[in-house]
Design an enzyme around this catalytic site. Sequence first.
Site, PDB file in Angstrom:
ATOM      1  N   GLY A 109      -2.057  -7.992  -2.486  1.00 55.32           N
ATOM      2  CA  GLY A 109      -0.938  -8.444  -1.770  1.00 55.32           C
ATOM      3  C   GLY A 109       0.065  -7.373  -1.910  1.00 55.32           C
ATOM      4  O   GLY A 109       1.497  -7.670  -1.474  1.00 55.32           O
TER       5      GLY A 109
ATOM      6  N   GLU B 150      -3.092  -4.643  13.594  1.00 54.39           N
ATOM      7  CA  GLU B 150      -3.475  -5.865  12.784  1.00 54.39           C
ATOM      8  C   GLU B 150      -3.641  -7.057  13.649  1.00 54.39           C
ATOM      9  O   GLU B 150      -4.612  -7.925  13.152  1.00 54.39           O
ATOM     10  CB  GLU B 150      -2.344  -5.642  11.615  1.00 54.39           C
ATOM     11  CG  GLU B 150      -2.677  -7.026  10.686  1.00 54.39           C
ATOM     12  CD  GLU B 150      -2.724  -6.317   9.322  1.00 54.39           C
ATOM     13  OE1 GLU B 150      -2.555  -4.990   9.049  1.00 54.39           O
ATOM     14  OE2 GLU B 150      -3.436  -6.949   8.390  1.00 54.39           O
TER      15      GLU B 150
ATOM     16  N   ASP C 284       5.506  -5.308   6.131  1.00 56.03           N
ATOM     17  CA  ASP C 284       4.508  -4.380   5.398  1.00 56.03           C
ATOM     18  C   ASP C 284       4.550  -3.037   6.009  1.00 56.03           C
ATOM     19  O   ASP C 284       4.912  -1.961   5.433  1.00 56.03           O
ATOM     20  CB  ASP C 284       3.048  -4.870   5.500  1.00 56.03           C
ATOM     21  CG  ASP C 284       3.084  -6.341   4.988  1.00 56.03           C
ATOM     22  OD1 ASP C 284       3.954  -6.624   4.389  1.00 56.03           O
ATOM     23  OD2 ASP C 284       1.874  -6.930   5.043  1.00 56.03           O
TER      24      ASP C 284
HETATM   25  C1  GLA Z   1       1.613 -10.528   4.737  1.00 56.56           C
HETATM   26  C2  GLA Z   1       2.019  -9.870   6.195  1.00 56.56           C
HETATM   27  C3  GLA Z   1       3.559  -9.917   6.196  1.00 56.56           C
HETATM   28  C4  GLA Z   1       4.323 -11.104   5.621  1.00 56.56           C
HETATM   29  C5  GLA Z   1       3.840 -11.307   4.263  1.00 56.56           C
HETATM   30  C6  GLA Z   1       4.320 -12.701   3.947  1.00 56.56           C
HETATM   31  O1  GLA Z   1       1.828  -9.293   3.986  1.00 56.56           O
HETATM   32  O2  GLA Z   1       1.282  -9.012   6.431  1.00 56.56           O
HETATM   33  O3  GLA Z   1       3.871  -9.537   7.457  1.00 56.56           O
HETATM   34  O4  GLA Z   1       4.487 -12.124   6.566  1.00 56.56           O
HETATM   35  O5  GLA Z   1       2.461 -11.523   4.327  1.00 56.56           O
HETATM   36  O6  GLA Z   1       5.611 -12.683   3.551  1.00 56.56           O
END
Ligand code: GLA
Length: 383
Positions: free
Chosen positions: A125, A161, A173
Site C-alpha cells: 500500500g 493505471e 499516489d
Molecule cells: C490507492 C489509489 C489512490 C487512492 C488510495 C486510497 O492507493 O491509487 O489513488 O485512491 O488508494 O486513498
Amino acid sequence: MNNALVNKVKNTFVDKFNTQPLVVFSPGRINIIGEHTDYNDGFVFPAAVNKGIVAAFQKNDSDTSVAYAIDVDDTIEFSVNSIQPLAKESWGNYVLGVIAEIQKKGITVGNFNVVFSGNIPAGSGMSSSAALENSVAFGLNELFDLGLTREEMIFISQKAEHNYVGVNCGIMDQYASMFGIKDHALLLDCRSIEAKPFHIDFEGYELMLINTNVKHSLSDSAYNDRRSVCESISEMLNIKALRDATEADLETIKDNVTEENYQKALFVIQENKRAELASKAMTDGDLKTLGELIYGSHHGLQHQYKVSCEELDYLVDQAKENHQILGARMMGGGFGGCTINLIAKSAVNDFKTKISERYKNKFGKDCSIYSVELADGTKLITD
Ligand code: GLA
C-alpha cells in the site's frame, strides 16, 4: 533511496546493454490521512518516502524495446510502434501504459531499454505502481527530451493505471511520488492539484508502518466499485464530486440509496473533513487530535467504506490498547498492506517486539515494521 539499489540497477543495465544509462529514482508514498478522497476531488495528506523504484534507461536504435524487471527476473520486448496491453497482472502494463498515454498526446518516443528494481514491499500500500509509472514517464521525458511538465507526467501515469492496469485510481499516489519534499507531507487538494507542504517533526512521536504482509485478491474490482458508487451518488446530488457534498445534502437522498452506499458516501464526506481538520491539528501541534482523527479514519474505512481486513483491524486494535500510540489506521487502497501509526519514540522498541510476537501467534505469519523517512519526489540520479 539506497546506493546499493542504484548500483545494482546501473550494473545490471551496463552488463545487459553495454552502455551507460540515465538513472531515475521515483519514491513510494505514505498517507497520513484522507483515504479514498482523491477520486472524489477531496483532500489527501501524503508524503514521498525514501523507498521506491530505481530505473535505468537508454535509447536504442533498433525496432525493439526491452524492459527488464530485476526483482522478478522477467523481460518483455515490444516496439513503441505497436503498444498493446499485456495480460492483466503483468508488470509490463505499467511500462506500456505510460508509453501509450504519452503517444496519445501526439508525442513520439523511440525504442529504448529499461532495467528497474525497487525496495517498496509489493502489496504494502506504499504505491510501488505509481513509483514505477512515474519513473518511466520521467525517464522517457529526459531520454527523448519530450518537454513534459511534472504535472503532465502524473496524469500520464494515472491514465496508464486506468487504461492498462485497470485500476481507476485517483491522483494521490502519482502526485506524492512526483512532487514529494524531504521531511514534508503534502496537504493536496485533488481538485486544484495544489498542495501545501507541512514540515513533519512530531518531536517525541514518529510515524511507523506495520505491514500485514497480506494483499487480498479482488481489491482492484472492489476499488473500482467504490469509485462508481461515489460517482453515482454525486450524480444523484447533481454535483461534480462528493467533495462538494455535506452530510445534510446526503441526507436528502438517503431514501433513494442503499444503506451500504449511503455509508460509503458518508465516509468520504467525513474523511475529507478529517483531512482538513488534521492539517489544522498539525498546524496547532495538537498531536492528540491528529491521532483521534487517524483512529476515526480507520473506523470509517473498516465499518463504512469496508476496505479493511482482519489483519489490519487487528493491528489497529492492538495500537488502541497502547496509550503511547496516538493514532493508527490502514493506509492506501485497503484489503491488506500497512497500517500507519503515530507512536511515541520511546515506545517504539517495546511495541515492535510485542506486536511482532502477537501478530505471528494470531495469523501464523510475520508482520514487517518500517520507520518512515520523508523524501524528495521523482528525480534524476547523477553522481
Ligand atoms: C490507492 C489509489 C489512490 C487512492 C488510495 C486510497 O492507493 O491509487 O489513488 O485512491 O488508494 O486513498
